[in-house]
Write an enzyme that holds these catalytic residues in place. Sequence first.
Site, PDB file in Angstrom:
ATOM      1  CB  SER A 550      -0.949  -0.034   1.198  1.00 21.77           C
ATOM      2  OG  SER A 550      -1.909   0.989   1.115  1.00 21.77           O
ATOM      3  CG  HIS A 665      -5.789  -2.181   0.478  1.00 19.80           C
ATOM      4  ND1 HIS A 665      -5.118  -1.751  -0.654  1.00 19.80           N
ATOM      5  CD2 HIS A 665      -5.145  -1.612   1.534  1.00 19.80           C
ATOM      6  CE1 HIS A 665      -4.123  -0.945  -0.297  1.00 19.80           C
ATOM      7  NE2 HIS A 665      -4.116  -0.849   1.015  1.00 19.80           N
TER       8      HIS A 665
END
Length: 700
Positions: A550, A665
């Site tokens: 991320s 995610h």
Amino acid sequence: MPPLTLGAIVAVLTASALTLTADQQDVSTSMTDDPFLWLEEVEGERALDWVRGENERSLAILESHALFEPLLEEAKAILTSEERVPSVALRNGFAYNFWQDAEHVRGLWRRMPQADYVAGKTDWEVILDVDALAAEESENWVYKGVECLAPDGTRCLITLSRGGSDAAVIREFDIAARSFVEDGFVVPEAKSSVAWLDEDTILVGTDFGPETMTESGYARQVRRWSRGQALGDAEMLFEAASEDIWSFAMSFYDGEQYRGGVFHGETFYDFNWLVLDGDELSRLPLPKKARVEGFAQGAFVIGLREDFDAFSAGSVLVLDAATKKTELLYAPTAVSAVEDVRTSEGSVVIGLLDDIEGRVLRFTNGRRGWREDEVDLPKGGVVSLGAMDESTGTFLATFEDPLTPETHYIIERTKAEAFRQAPAFFDREGMVTRRFEATSSDGTAIPYTLTALERVLEAGPAPTIQYGYGGFEISILPNYLSTAGKLWVARGGVYVTTNIRGGGEYGPAWHQAGLKTKRQLIYDDFQAISEDLIARGITTPQQLGVYGGSNGGLLTGVTMTQRPELYAGVAIAVPLLDMLRYDQLLAGASWVGEYGDPGNQEEGAFLRQISPYHNIDSKAEYPQPFIFTSTKDDRVHPGHARKFARLMQENDQAFLYYENIEGGHSAAANLNQFAHRSALLYAYFAQALGLSGAELGHQE
């Protein structure tokens, strides 16, 4: 996103450049000049054809590595172990748990009496079998969380995502009946927030139709929705501007009734906390960079991220709900930081980092005001706050370090009683953990922690993975290395966790030192640690790899393009990489407060300097990176990873690429996918850094 009450909302919050060559000028800041925009079409057939081709090519390489199958089996054994200690929520005398294993890959939501949980019993009462539900409804359901109605907690709002995305469906469930409520509350698929007001009323922020979502993809509106009413007819309470970040519904239970309101984010760090009194919303008298952490004994509990009146950033305050008088509860030292806060009807518990070691304080309010007591927990490791029963104040905590599995404690006042220890997933004999400091470009000392077999360190340079994040005030702590210890350290590798700026290890100032155009300091910190590891003889550039996901994927992408000569391996997971378009992709607009605005002259120029996608030099020799993401990631757009890899492909530069077609995610939707991802990662590093795995023999 799970249903958001006050605590859950807080958890959500709960991140030198090369110049461009002539070849790179074709990849400009403008949308029309980007030759790989087609890869931003998430489900576009041309894009998915490219993804499938790269998946096939890269998996053939990684899965054929001699260590892949052993790594996969070990990862599965760890992640699906029946000996894992179930994490729980405490409510009305019950311990609630969501459990996944080899048989229940989607998971079971279950419960047992709290006393039985502490006693180590295993006879769980299953409330919802998500695998069975997915089969019955022919949906790829991924459990995302639950919020139950106080005080009895038998009516709940369950969040279910298709494939792991943040956008999800919210459905009302009756625990007593073990079924979804017929004609109950149902929020269609969206990035939503919900909060109970009473049995027949909830607050909801969701997609109500055209122009009701912000540019960041979150709800603009929060409405009060009564049972039996059409969602579109729910009463409007608040509407944010489209350029604001979000409007989240929130509520907390004060022992007698719910107090509801709206958590309004003007930016990712500038907030308004609005409390509902009858039909009116009133703003709490707080600075914009403050968070409401909970409610206890008639007072809001506030965490400061900037100086306010006589109170310093990083302090915890109480704000009397009736008088609006503010009082200091805790002020940090130069090396301490508030890591977590829990509240109940009668107390406040604060989890601290004291020079990155854990402590816990409990505060109760009596005739002489708020009293501070330290909870009796071990020193010298990571202490994490677990669940708290909001009515009784009983809470859970764990203690661990890289070589010591979590010991679980139950705390009623300040005495901590150990009731269980997590299993050891690797033999720690001969392993050591050491902490060092590197000196960054501005002279700041940057801590890091490494774990390795002592004889490996004594023998000289060894294959080393350096992990980092560096953003959003998220602390990276030296937790138990359940997977890395078995899959990497036991095989003769060194594993390093870093405490670079941008994180929260030393409070708001540590984070804010690397905001926006100051962000190069974060990358300098990370690269200084790499240089320090090499200077100490722990590793060499031919044996050093870096890993982050991320915002950490941006970190490793920047690191690769700025200092390719320092590394032999770079793992870039679910990353941001196009920093000139990140604000136009999915939730990216919400992060302008962290990274800066590409449309601003000064901030845009800086982002151009660091953007990995715009700083790939077609003539440079890079370590072959392993880039991985998920098609279903609706937080960080998979186009970042796709375009970066495609540009390397255009330049005939080597890379490996894997995109999970589901997983959100985290790039994995269930434990089997997590295990597969872990095996790919460590097989990649074994190949890139020259790890043979011979050291494993001493443990068998």
